[in-house]
Motif scaffolding. Sequence first.
Motif, short mmCIF file in Angstrom:
data_model
loop_
_atom_site.label_atom_id
_atom_site.label_comp_id
_atom_site.label_asym_id
_atom_site.label_seq_id
_atom_site.Cartn_x
_atom_site.Cartn_y
_atom_site.Cartn_z
N THR A 1 -0.61 -10.93 3.65
CA THR A 1 -1.04 -11.57 2.25
C THR A 1 0.04 -11.17 1.28
O THR A 1 0.12 -12.19 0.43
N LEU B 1 -4.86 -8.40 -4.01
CA LEU B 1 -5.42 -8.16 -2.70
C LEU B 1 -4.83 -7.56 -1.64
O LEU B 1 -5.28 -6.39 -0.82
N PRO B 2 -3.55 -7.52 -1.49
CA PRO B 2 -2.37 -6.67 -0.49
C PRO B 2 -2.79 -5.25 -0.68
O PRO B 2 -2.76 -4.34 0.14
N ALA C 1 -2.84 -6.98 7.65
CA ALA C 1 -3.40 -8.16 6.90
C ALA C 1 -2.92 -8.03 5.40
O ALA C 1 -2.49 -8.91 4.68
N LEU D 1 -6.29 -4.21 0.62
CA LEU D 1 -6.21 -4.21 2.02
C LEU D 1 -5.54 -2.89 2.56
O LEU D 1 -6.04 -2.01 3.54
#
Length: 321
Positions: free
Chosen positions: A257, A192-193, A253, A196
């Motif tokens: 994360t 996920l990082p 974000a 993003l």
Amino acid sequence: MSAPDETPEPAGTVADAVRGNWVDRWAPEPTRPYLRLSRADRPIGTWLLLIPCLWGVALAAAMDGWRQWDIWIILGCALGAWLMRGAGCTWNDITDRDFDAAVARTRSRPIPSGQVSVKQALIWMVAQMGAAALILFSYNWLTVLLGISSLGLVAIYPYAKRFTWWPQVFLGLAFNWGAILAFAAHSGTVALPAVLLYAAGIAWTLFYDTIYAHQDKEDDVLIGVKSTARLFGAATGKWLGLFLILTVTLMSAAILTALLPTAGPVKLGLALIAPWAMGWHLLWQMRQLDIDDPEGCLKLFRRNRDTGLIAALFLAIGGLV
């Protein structure tokens, strides 16, 4: 006779290249049209393609530490960015040759000016892609697959301005793919990082390429080319503000994360400087912007190299703590 302070431009120079660039001054004469086709005389595009790669490997290293292999990831991404930016620009000039011939700023490019034929340009494009492939195949298989999958985005981008007012989105999708690719080269996974961070890069591209597109808006009207510059018009400042906020928010974000809850406050704090320092630099650009000054728009567009490197620096420092 030329005045003492005037230096005649070398034959075949491109109108929007930096005066006195290394291609015009030092490259062997037969190579110049091909290097100009690859925009080697305008390195800003290579920087903008490389910087998301630097973000990706730095964020991955901030999660689990820097490794010796990361040196090759960075060097390989730098070489790959130069080659693939060149291949992409070559493809762009092949597809846009009729448009380029109708615009004052671009009619001096190698294909519309007759320095290179379409067949020669295609051969040059394939050669650059082949060299880039050799670098790509030195990485893990996930990175190889990610690199191959980006080719579709590269192929579509030159056509985007024909069917959408948002061609800058397609540029962002292509130019920031390196954030995911370099993250995967370090970590062997896509998390996920990285996604993003990729989204933050797309928002950043919308910011800087809208500024860039304001150079050509009058010609774009005449030839029917779409862009966010034409779409936003006098409201450009408000849209740039939105893209600034999205860039800072999404990068923050990505960092949170990636590093919470394992990172200490010093590491987290240093890493979080990256998006906020970048945001201040973008805000400075907004305050300097005059959308009716093409030369000023080009100068601000080029300053985004510094914007992206500021973020890369603090992400890298965060990985060293």
